[in-house]
Design a protein around this motif. Structure first.
Motif: not given
Ligand SMILES: [Zn+2]
Lengths: 351, 314
Positions: B199, B201-202, B213, B216
C-alpha cells in the motif's frame, strides 16, 4: 412532503463504460471512480458516515462478491455499510433514508457490474418467477420485445418511432465521454422481433459512485447541491401476464409519491434499456416534449447493469450542479419489462 | 506487465422448491393435461394461478378449469433460440389468454415464421410427451383455429399423487477474470515465487494481493516478493474429512505470515506430527511439479519466532 433534513447529491463519478473489462477485477474497476468521487466531495476513504452499494452476485458468478469491493472504500477499521442486490439506485434510496434519520451526515453510494463475465441473456432469466417463467429461460430482450409488440399493437408506437428514440439517445451521447455508443448505430436485424439490435442497450461493464450530504455539509462540499426533494420506489405484479405491459403503474405511483408531479421538471434521466420502454415511461412519468429526456444518452448509450439506474441520478445531479437544470427527475428500473421502478426529484436552489 | 489470466467458471444450482396448494394443483394438472386457474375475490380468473391476489393480497384458493385453447395477446419472434428454451428451432414467445381466463400465460409458439404470427391469433396447447408436473409439461403452443371454449368451470384441484415440489436445475457459464493484482500473483506462483503488493499509504504488504488496501481504500501497485519462509501465526487440526478432499485426516491447517508480508495466508502444514505444530513455528513451502500453489509448508528447523514478531498478524 417535507422531510426531516435536506439531503443532496454533491458529487458523482463513473467509469468510461466498456464492452469488457476483463483486465481488471471489480475492485480495480471501481477504485478510480471511488477516488474521483471522494476527491470531489473532499472526503478521505473511510470518512463517509455511511456506505451503501448495489451489485449482483449473478453477474459476477460468485457468492458475496460485493465484499471484495469493500477493500476499495477503506472499510477497515469497520465502517457503517450496507449492500443491496439491486441496481445502485436502490442503494441510494437506502443511504438517503439513513441520512434522513440523522444517523450520518454523508454517504458514499456506489454500484458496478461486469456483464462481460457471463452471458447476460442467461443470467437475467434467473431473476424471473422460478415456477412458471424461469424454467422457459426467456431473456431480457425476449421479454422487452413482448412489451414492444404490445405497445405497437396498441397503436402507441411503431418501429420507425423506436428507431428515432435510439438515434436521438445515441446522438445525445456524443457529448458523454463515458458512453459506450457515442453516435447513432445501424438498427440491424431483429434480435427478438420487433426489437432490433439498435433498440437494445449495449452490453457494458462499468461502475459509478456518488456522495450524499445533508444540510450545510452539502453546501460546503458543492457550490450547487442537487437536493433530493423526494424519492420513492414501487413494484408491479411479478406475473407478466397479470400486467398491462403498455403501462408502468408502479413508475407512475413512485413519481407521484416522490412529488414529481407537484411542479414541472426541465430534465429527466430515465432508465429505459429498450427503446419502447421510453415510450411507456414518458407516458407514466408525464414527460412532455419540453422536457430534456436522457441528455446523457441513457441506457441505450451505456448499460453497466446494476449501475445504470444510479447513473441516471448522477447524470441528473451533475446537470443541477452545473446550473443546466433547476428541477430534474431521475428514474431507475429493475426486473423484466419495467417491473420495479424508483423515481427521485432533484432540485437546485435558485440562482 | 504480465498477462491477464482468465478461467472458465461454471455455476450450477439445482433449486428444489416447495409448492403452495394452488401452484401444486396447477402443475399437477398440467401433468394430467388439465389447465387450472384460480378465481379472485372480484371474480377474475388468473392463469397461471397464484396463491395470493396481486391486487388485494387476498389468499385465493377457488380453482377452476380453463380451456387448452386461447388467444395470443402479444408476441415476439425469437430467431435464434438459446439453450434450455422450449424449442430448438426459431419460435415466437407468446402471452396467451386461455379460454376462460382473464390473464395471460408466457410460453413458446411453434410457428413457421414471424409472418405466421399475429396478436389475436388462436392457439392451443401442445402437451409434452413426458410430463412431470412442471410448466414445461406444456411443450409449446401451436396455431389452431377454433372458437372460444367457453367460461371456466369449477374444479376441485384434487389429483392422485399431487406434485408438491419442483426441481429447477440451472447452469450459468462465466469467464472469471481475477484482474491485475491477482493475475500477477498467480503468474508469480507459477514460477514458485510469492508476490504481494504494498500500500502506498500505510506501507503494508498484502498477500495474496487484491488490488486495494482495505484500510486506506487506495490501489496497491508496488509488487514485493515475500517469503519463501514464514511463521505459523495460528492453526487448527482438521479431523473430519471434507467431501471430495484428497488429503487424509488429521492434518494441520494454518495461517502463515510469510516473511515481509503484513497479512497471513492459509496453508497446510506437513512434515511434522500434528501435535507438534505450534504458533511461531517457522515453515517453508513445498512445491510439487506443475502446481500453481505450494502443496504444503514444512518446518525449516529454525528457532521459533517470538510472539511479538507476529502478534499484529493474528
Ligand atoms: Zn494502506
Amino acid at each position: 412532503m417535507r422531510y426531516a433534513r435536506d439531503v443532496a447529491i454533491v458529487a458523482f463519478a463513473q467509469t468510461a463504460h466498456r464492452r469488457s473489462s476483463q483486465d481488471v477485477s471489480e475492485t480495480e474497476m471501481l477504485l478510480p471512480v471511488l477516488r474521483e468521487v471522494l476527491d470531489r466531495a473532499g472526503l478521505a476513504p473511510g470518512e463517509p458516515g455511511f456506505t451503501c452499494s448495489g451489485s449482483s452476485d449473478y453477474l459476477a458468478g460468485r457468492p458475496f462478491s460485493f465484499t471484495m469491493t469493500l477493500d476499495g472504500v477503506g472499510a477497515w477499521p469497520p465502517v457503517a455499510e450496507s449492500h443491496v442486490e439491486m441496481d445502485g439506485a436502490w442503494a441510494l434510496h437506502e443511504a438517503w433514508v439513513e441520512l434522513l434519520t440523522g444517523a450520518a451526515d454523508t454517504a458514499l453510494v456506489y454500484a458496478y457490474g461486469k456483464s462481460s463475465a457471463g452471458d447476460l441473456g442467461a443470467v437475467l432469466t434467473r431473476q424471473l418467477d422460478p415456477y412458471y417463467t424461469a424454467p422457459l429461460w426467456p431473456g431480457p430482450v425476449d421479454l422487452a420485445a413482448l412489451q414492444a409488440q404490445a405497445l405497437i399493437d396498441a397503436g402507441e408506437t411503431d418501429e420507425q418511432a423506436l428507431a428515432d428514440i435510439a438515434a436521438r439517445s445515441r446522438t445525445a451521447a456524443r457529448a458523454n465521454p463515458h458512453a459506450r455508443l457515442r453516435g447513432p448505430v445501424p438498427m440491424g436485424d431483429h434480435v427478438a422481433g420487433p426489437l432490433r439490435t439498435g433498440d437494445c442497450p449495449p452490453v457494458s461493464d462499468g461502475a459509478a459512485a456518488l456522495v450524499l450530504a445533508a444540510g450545510d455539509t452539502a453546501r460546503r462540499m458543492c457550490e450547487r447541491p442537487a437536493w433530493i426533494r423526494g424519492m420513492d420506489h414501487r413494484t408491479d405484479p411479478q406475473g407478466l401476464g397479470l400486467r398491462d405491459l403498455t403501462d408502468a403503474p408502479s413508475a407512475r405511483l413512485a413519481a407521484e409519491h416522490a412529488g414529481a408531479f407537484d411542479a414541472p421538471v426541465d430534465t429527466a434521466e430515465i432508465h429505459a434499456p429498450f427503446t419502447a420502454q421510453e415510450v411507456i415511461l414518458r407516458k407514466a412519468l408525464r414527460l412532455g416534449d419540453d422536457v430534456s429526456v436522457n441528455p446523457s444518452g441513457g441506457a441505450l448509450a451505456a448499460d453497466p447493469v446494476m449501475a445504470t439506474g444510479l447513473i441516471r441520478f448522477g447524470e441528473a445531479a451533475v446537470r443541477v450542479h452545473r446550473g443546466e437544470s433547476d428541477r430534474a427527475l431521475a428514474h431507475a428500473t429493475s426486473g423484466p419489462c419495467l417491473q420495479q421502478n424508483l423515481v427521485g426529484v432533484l432540485e437546485g436552489e435558485s440562482r | 506487465m504480465s498477462e491477464i489470466l482468465t478461467a472458465p467458471l461454471v455455476v450450477e444450482f439445482p433449486f428444489t422448491r416447495s409448492l403452495g396448494p394452488v401452484q401444486s394443483a396447477f402443475l399437477t394438472g398440467l401433468r394430467e393435461r388439465v389447465v387450472l386457474g384460480v378465481r379472485t375475490t372480484d371474480g377474475r380468473v388468473l392463469v397461471p394461478p397464484v396463491e395470493y391476489d396481486p391486487r388485494t393480497a387476498d389468499e385465493i384458493r377457488e380453482l377452476v378449469e380453463v380451456g387448452a385453447t386461447g388467444t395470443v395477446t402479444t408476441w415476439a419472434w425469437n430467431p435464434a433460440p438459446r439453450p434450455r428454451q422450449p424449442l430448438a428451432t426459431p419460435f415466437a414467445w407468446v402471452l396467451v389468454t386461455l379460454d376462460g381466463a382473464d390473464t395471460a400465460l408466457l410460453h413458446a409458439l411453434d410457428a413457421p415464421g414471424p409472418d405466421a404470427v399475429r396478436t389475436g391469433m388462436r392457439v392451443r396447447v401442445r402437451w409434452a410427451a413426458e410430463r412431470t408436473g412442471a410448466i414445461t409439461d406444456i411443450a409449446c403452443f401451436e396455431p389452431h383455429e377454433s372458437g372460444g371454449a367457453g367460461p371456466a368451470t369449477p374444479h376441485t384441484g384434487v389429483f392422485a399423487d399431487p406434485v408438491t415440489g419442483i426441481t429447477t436445475p440451472a447452469r450459468l457459464d462465466y469467464t472469471y477474470a481475477p484482474g491485475r493484482a491477482q493475475s500477477r500473483h498467480l503468474a508469480a506462483l507459477a514460477r514458485h515465487t510469492t508476490i504481494g503488493e504494498r500500500c502506498p499509504a500505510c506501507r503494508r504488504v498484502y498477500v495474496p494481493p487484491r488490488g486495494a488496501c482495505p484500510t486506506c481504500g487506495v490501489a496497491t501497485g508496488e509488487q514485493v516478493e515475500v517469503g519463501p519462509r514464514g511463521t505459523v501465526t495460528t492453526y487448527c487440526v482438521v479431523n473430519i474429512k471434507a467431501r471430495n478432499a484428497a488429503i487424509d485426516v488429521p492434518y494441520v491447517y494454518a495461517h502463515i505470515a510469510l516473511d515481509g508480508a503484513d497479512l497471513a495466508l492459509h496453508g497446510r502444514i506437513a512434515g511434522i506430527p500434528c501435535d507438534q505444530v505450534r504458533m511461531g513455528l517457522r515453515v517453508e513451502p513445498v512445491w510439487t511439479e506443475g502446481a500453481r500453489h505450494p502443496d504444503h509448508y514444512r518446518p525449516t528447523g529454525e528457532p521459533d519466532a517470538a510472539y511479538d514478531t507476529y502478534k499484529e498478524l493474528l
